[in-house]
Design a protein around this motif. Structure first.
Motif, PDB file in Angstrom:
ATOM      1  N   LEU A   1       0.994   2.190  -2.798  1.00 26.19           N
ATOM      2  CA  LEU A   1       2.441   2.312  -2.751  1.00 26.19           C
ATOM      3  C   LEU A   1       3.038   1.004  -2.264  1.00 26.19           C
ATOM      4  N   GLY A   2       4.264   0.737  -2.704  1.00 27.91           N
ATOM      5  CA  GLY A   2       4.964  -0.464  -2.270  1.00 27.91           C
ATOM      6  C   GLY A   2       5.403  -0.374  -0.824  1.00 27.91           C
ATOM      7  N   THR A   3       6.136  -1.376  -0.406  1.00 29.34           N
ATOM      8  CA  THR A   3       6.607  -1.438   0.973  1.00 29.34           C
ATOM      9  C   THR A   3       7.791  -0.522   1.218  1.00 29.34           C
ATOM     10  N   GLY A   4       8.403  -0.010   0.157  1.00 29.11           N
ATOM     11  CA  GLY A   4       9.499   0.945   0.277  1.00 29.11           C
ATOM     12  C   GLY A   4      10.811   0.383  -0.246  1.00 29.11           C
ATOM     13  N   LYS A   5      11.485   1.175  -1.041  1.00 22.73           N
ATOM     14  CA  LYS A   5      12.784   0.805  -1.574  1.00 22.73           C
ATOM     15  C   LYS A   5      13.835   1.063  -0.501  1.00 22.73           C
TER      16      LYS A   5
ATOM     17  N   ILE B   1       1.807  -0.997 -13.066  1.00 26.84           N
ATOM     18  CA  ILE B   1       2.741  -1.047 -11.948  1.00 26.84           C
ATOM     19  C   ILE B   1       4.085  -0.549 -12.463  1.00 26.84           C
ATOM     20  N   MET B   2       4.701   0.338 -11.689  1.00 33.51           N
ATOM     21  CA  MET B   2       5.939   0.970 -12.135  1.00 33.51           C
ATOM     22  C   MET B   2       6.795   1.327 -10.941  1.00 33.51           C
ATOM     23  N   GLU B   3       8.058   1.624 -11.208  1.00 37.96           N
ATOM     24  CA  GLU B   3       8.945   2.124 -10.174  1.00 37.96           C
ATOM     25  C   GLU B   3       8.734   3.633 -10.047  1.00 37.96           C
ATOM     26  N   GLU B   4       9.032   4.157  -8.869  1.00 36.96           N
ATOM     27  CA  GLU B   4       8.845   5.594  -8.667  1.00 36.96           C
ATOM     28  C   GLU B   4       9.707   6.408  -9.628  1.00 36.96           C
ATOM     29  N   SER B   5      10.837   5.877 -10.038  1.00 33.11           N
ATOM     30  CA  SER B   5      11.724   6.595 -10.960  1.00 33.11           C
ATOM     31  C   SER B   5      11.104   6.775 -12.345  1.00 33.11           C
ATOM     32  N   ASP B   6      10.037   6.029 -12.661  1.00 37.23           N
ATOM     33  CA  ASP B   6       9.332   6.173 -13.943  1.00 37.23           C
ATOM     34  C   ASP B   6       8.351   7.338 -13.941  1.00 37.23           C
ATOM     35  N   ILE B   7       8.102   7.916 -12.765  1.00 35.99           N
ATOM     36  CA  ILE B   7       7.173   9.040 -12.647  1.00 35.99           C
ATOM     37  C   ILE B   7       7.914  10.331 -12.978  1.00 35.99           C
TER      38      ILE B   7
ATOM     39  N   ILE C   1       5.342  -4.296  -3.806  1.00 34.18           N
ATOM     40  CA  ILE C   1       6.450  -4.437  -2.864  1.00 34.18           C
ATOM     41  C   ILE C   1       7.611  -3.565  -3.318  1.00 34.18           C
ATOM     42  N   GLY C   2       8.531  -3.298  -2.410  1.00 33.05           N
ATOM     43  CA  GLY C   2       9.702  -2.489  -2.720  1.00 33.05           C
ATOM     44  C   GLY C   2       9.315  -1.081  -3.143  1.00 33.05           C
ATOM     45  N   GLY C   3      10.005  -0.550  -4.147  1.00 32.12           N
ATOM     46  CA  GLY C   3       9.758   0.807  -4.623  1.00 32.12           C
ATOM     47  C   GLY C   3       8.718   0.892  -5.715  1.00 32.12           C
ATOM     48  N   ASN C   4       7.894  -0.133  -5.865  1.00 33.32           N
ATOM     49  CA  ASN C   4       6.873  -0.147  -6.913  1.00 33.32           C
ATOM     50  C   ASN C   4       5.619   0.610  -6.495  1.00 33.32           C
ATOM     51  N   ILE C   5       4.940   1.132  -7.513  1.00 31.04           N
ATOM     52  CA  ILE C   5       3.722   1.923  -7.303  1.00 31.04           C
ATOM     53  C   ILE C   5       2.641   1.392  -8.243  1.00 31.04           C
ATOM     54  N   LEU C   6       1.428   1.238  -7.739  1.00 27.68           N
ATOM     55  CA  LEU C   6       0.293   0.778  -8.530  1.00 27.68           C
ATOM     56  C   LEU C   6      -0.523   1.990  -8.964  1.00 27.68           C
ATOM     57  N   VAL C   7      -0.828   2.067 -10.272  1.00 24.31           N
ATOM     58  CA  VAL C   7      -1.477   3.247 -10.845  1.00 24.31           C
ATOM     59  C   VAL C   7      -2.682   2.836 -11.679  1.00 24.31           C
ATOM     60  N   ARG C   8      -3.771   3.588 -11.547  1.00 21.98           N
ATOM     61  CA  ARG C   8      -4.949   3.414 -12.412  1.00 21.98           C
ATOM     62  C   ARG C   8      -4.804   4.433 -13.536  1.00 21.98           C
ATOM     63  N   PRO C   9      -4.619   3.959 -14.794  1.00 20.10           N
ATOM     64  CA  PRO C   9      -4.417   4.897 -15.898  1.00 20.10           C
ATOM     65  C   PRO C   9      -5.683   5.693 -16.185  1.00 20.10           C
TER      66      PRO C   9
ATOM     67  N   ILE D   1      13.543   4.343   1.805  1.00 23.54           N
ATOM     68  CA  ILE D   1      13.503   5.658   1.178  1.00 23.54           C
ATOM     69  C   ILE D   1      12.047   6.092   1.082  1.00 23.54           C
ATOM     70  N   LYS D   2      11.753   7.298   1.559  1.00 22.59           N
ATOM     71  CA  LYS D   2      10.381   7.818   1.546  1.00 22.59           C
ATOM     72  C   LYS D   2       9.923   8.076   0.113  1.00 22.59           C
ATOM     73  N   PHE D   3       8.657   7.725  -0.194  1.00 27.80           N
ATOM     74  CA  PHE D   3       8.083   7.997  -1.508  1.00 27.80           C
ATOM     75  C   PHE D   3       7.822   9.495  -1.669  1.00 27.80           C
TER      76      PHE D   3
END
Length: 97
Positions: free
Chosen positions: A45-49, A86-92, A8-16, A57-59
């Motif tokens: 991708l989350g639902t959007g920040k 799981i991380m915020e887009e700003s961590d990328i 949800i929100g600006g979070n992103i799910l990632v497979r390491p 805000i677009k991912f």
């Protein structure tokens, strides 16, 4: 493999990435003792920040992108016996082309 978890929100799910490759081209399997991964594939991708005006805000990334992220920022979770991050887009830090 699809996952049952929707961020949800600006979070992103990632497979390491589970395998790493040395500069000489040698593939190191995930059984080799090594540091935390810093690369992975975007799974969901989350639902959007929202910004201050309440607009989404677009991912900058999309599902399937291979990304590089900060080493200690993602949270490790387990979904259906699979280790995911799981991380915020700003961590990328960037997208690998």
């Amino acid at each position: 493999m699809a996952t049952k978890l929707q961020p949800i929100g600006g979070n992103i799910l990632v497979r390491p990435e589970t395998e790493q490759q040395t500069a000489a081209g040698i593939v190191l399997p995930d059984t080799v003792d090594k540091e935390k991964p810093q690369r992975g594939k975007v799974v969901a991708l989350g639902t959007g920040k929202l910004n201050d005006k309440g607009e989404k805000i677009k991912f900058n990334v999309k599902v399937g992108d291979i990304i590089v992220f900060k080493k200690y920022s993602p949270d490790e979770i387990e979904v259906d016996d699979e280790e995911l991050l799981i991380m915020e887009e700003s961590d990328i830090l960037g997208i690998i082309k």
